[in-house]
Scaffold this motif. Structure first.
Motif, PDB file in Angstrom:
ATOM      1  N   PHE A  19       0.816  -1.203   0.000  1.00 23.04           N
ATOM      2  CA  PHE A  19       0.000   0.000   0.000  1.00 23.04           C
ATOM      3  C   PHE A  19       0.860   1.269   0.000  1.00 23.04           C
ATOM      4  CE2 PHE A  19      -3.843  -2.396   1.260  1.00 23.04           C
ATOM      5  CZ  PHE A  19      -4.790  -1.695   0.527  1.00 23.04           C
ATOM      6  N   THR A  20       2.182   1.082   0.054  1.00 21.68           N
ATOM      7  CA  THR A  20       3.096   2.221   0.091  1.00 21.68           C
ATOM      8  C   THR A  20       3.924   2.336  -1.178  1.00 21.68           C
ATOM      9  OG1 THR A  20       3.286   1.850   2.494  1.00 21.68           O
ATOM     10  CG2 THR A  20       4.869   3.358   1.488  1.00 21.68           C
ATOM     11  N   VAL A  21       4.418   1.205  -1.674  1.00 19.27           N
ATOM     12  CA  VAL A  21       5.292   1.211  -2.843  1.00 19.27           C
ATOM     13  C   VAL A  21       4.550   1.757  -4.068  1.00 19.27           C
ATOM     14  CG1 VAL A  21       4.745  -1.132  -3.646  1.00 19.27           C
ATOM     15  CG2 VAL A  21       7.003  -0.173  -4.076  1.00 19.27           C
ATOM     16  N   GLY A  22       5.240   2.582  -4.835  1.00 18.68           N
ATOM     17  CA  GLY A  22       4.642   3.145  -6.040  1.00 18.68           C
ATOM     18  C   GLY A  22       3.875   4.428  -5.816  1.00 18.68           C
ATOM     19  N   LYS A  81       7.885   7.755  -3.010  1.00 19.23           N
ATOM     20  CA  LYS A  81       8.667   7.274  -4.152  1.00 19.23           C
ATOM     21  C   LYS A  81      10.136   7.041  -3.807  1.00 19.23           C
ATOM     22  CE  LYS A  81       9.231   8.172  -9.093  1.00 19.23           C
ATOM     23  NZ  LYS A  81       8.940   9.106 -10.214  1.00 19.23           N
ATOM     24  N   GLN A  82      10.676   7.875  -2.915  1.00 14.17           N
ATOM     25  CA  GLN A  82      12.096   7.753  -2.573  1.00 14.17           C
ATOM     26  C   GLN A  82      12.403   6.461  -1.821  1.00 14.17           C
ATOM     27  OE1 GLN A  82       9.907   9.824  -1.211  1.00 14.17           O
ATOM     28  NE2 GLN A  82      10.534  10.620   0.789  1.00 14.17           N
ATOM     29  N   PHE A  83      11.362   5.789  -1.334  1.00  9.72           N
ATOM     30  CA  PHE A  83      11.560   4.554  -0.574  1.00  9.72           C
ATOM     31  C   PHE A  83      11.264   3.294  -1.388  1.00  9.72           C
ATOM     32  CE2 PHE A  83       9.941   7.630   2.755  1.00  9.72           C
ATOM     33  CZ  PHE A  83      11.200   7.937   3.258  1.00  9.72           C
ATOM     34  N   ASP A  84      10.966   3.467  -2.675  1.00 13.23           N
ATOM     35  CA  ASP A  84      10.536   2.318  -3.490  1.00 13.23           C
ATOM     36  C   ASP A  84      11.525   1.150  -3.469  1.00 13.23           C
ATOM     37  OD1 ASP A  84       8.082   3.235  -4.211  1.00 13.23           O
ATOM     38  OD2 ASP A  84       8.482   3.365  -6.356  1.00 13.23           O
ATOM     39  N   SER A  85      12.818   1.432  -3.594  1.00 12.03           N
ATOM     40  CA  SER A  85      13.791   0.338  -3.630  1.00 12.03           C
ATOM     41  C   SER A  85      13.831  -0.404  -2.294  1.00 12.03           C
ATOM     42  CB  SER A  85      15.188   0.864  -3.983  1.00 12.03           C
ATOM     43  OG  SER A  85      15.631   1.805  -3.024  1.00 12.03           O
ATOM     44  N   GLN A  86      13.729   0.350  -1.193  1.00 14.18           N
ATOM     45  CA  GLN A  86      13.706  -0.273   0.130  1.00 14.18           C
ATOM     46  C   GLN A  86      12.449  -1.109   0.314  1.00 14.18           C
ATOM     47  OE1 GLN A  86      14.867   3.869   1.840  1.00 14.18           O
ATOM     48  NE2 GLN A  86      14.957   2.437   3.546  1.00 14.18           N
ATOM     49  N   LEU A  87      11.331  -0.559  -0.118  1.00 15.24           N
ATOM     50  CA  LEU A  87      10.052  -1.264   0.020  1.00 15.24           C
ATOM     51  C   LEU A  87      10.037  -2.559  -0.793  1.00 15.24           C
ATOM     52  CD1 LEU A  87       7.775   1.877  -0.212  1.00 15.24           C
ATOM     53  CD2 LEU A  87       7.884   0.347   1.776  1.00 15.24           C
TER      54      LEU A  87
END
Length: 209
Positions: free
Chosen positions: A44-47, A52-58
């Motif tokens: 529910f957070t990724v994308g 957006k700055q956390f996409d790779s971590q997510l």
């Protein structure tokens, strides 16, 4: 086995007056449930533009949670098998000294395997908690209570699996193995206490905002 059966069957079998599924299997199942709440919160957070700055971590958290869920579900079923092996060893004949020695050796081997399965579950649940800790500060705040649920479930699963490890250790003769596992569990529990506390505090803090 159970993974391809209705959930009701697993729950009914666990509630029945039979040795397995027992506490070790249930502990792994609860750990698997914890991963679902981590995955849901991350998805529910990724994308989302604001995260957006956390996409790779997510995405990394999601990948690791999928692996952990698969591991824990496998352990859920493996625990049933190894406990069955313990029961088979206990049923071996003991009418003479040779049979008693053979039975004792079989019980020890089966008990060691029955200890290893929940031990693997404890370490996996610790890892799930660590993934939850990585998520708590970057998750969509609307999902923060679900992150809290993952935290409590993973902690409960760790504690339940630990009980099963300790119960089996009590009947294992190899002192060096017993001490090694106790040391490993002790270190893991200290990490769990720290990570659990951090997640809980961050969840409650975010819920108050």
């Amino acid at each position: 086995m159970y993974r391809n059966e209705p959930l009701d069957k697993y729950l009914l079998d666990a509630a029945a007056g039979t040795p397995a599924p027992g506490g070790g299997s249930i502990a792994a199942f609860v750990g698997a449930l914890a991963t679902t709440m981590v995955s849901m919160s991350a998805k529910f957070t990724v994308g989302k533009e604001e995260f957006k700055q956390f996409d790779s971590q997510l995405k990394k958290i999601l990948e690791e949670c999928e692996k952990s869920r698969e591991t824990l579900l496998s352990l859920m079923e493996e625990d049933v098998k190894v406990y069955g092996d313990v029961n088979k060893a206990l049923e071996l004949s003991k009418s003479n000294e040779a049979e008693r020695n053979k039975r004792s050796e079989a019980i020890q081997k089966a008990t060691i395997m029955a200890m290893i399965v929940p031990l693997k579950a404890t370490m996996c649940c610790l890892y799930v908690l660590q993934q939850t800790r990585a998520l708590v500060d970057i998750v969509n705040p609307n999902l923060i209570s679900d992150v809290g649920v993952a935290c409590y479930l993973a902690d409960a699963a760790f504690q339940c699996a630990r009980l099963n490890v300790e119960n089996n250790l009590a009947t294992i003769n190899g002192q060096s193995l017993v001490e090694k596992v106790k040391d490993e569990i002790g270190h893991a529990e200290k990490k769990v206490e720290v990570v659990f506390k951090e997640i809980k505090e961050r969840v409650l803090e975010k819920m108050r905002r």
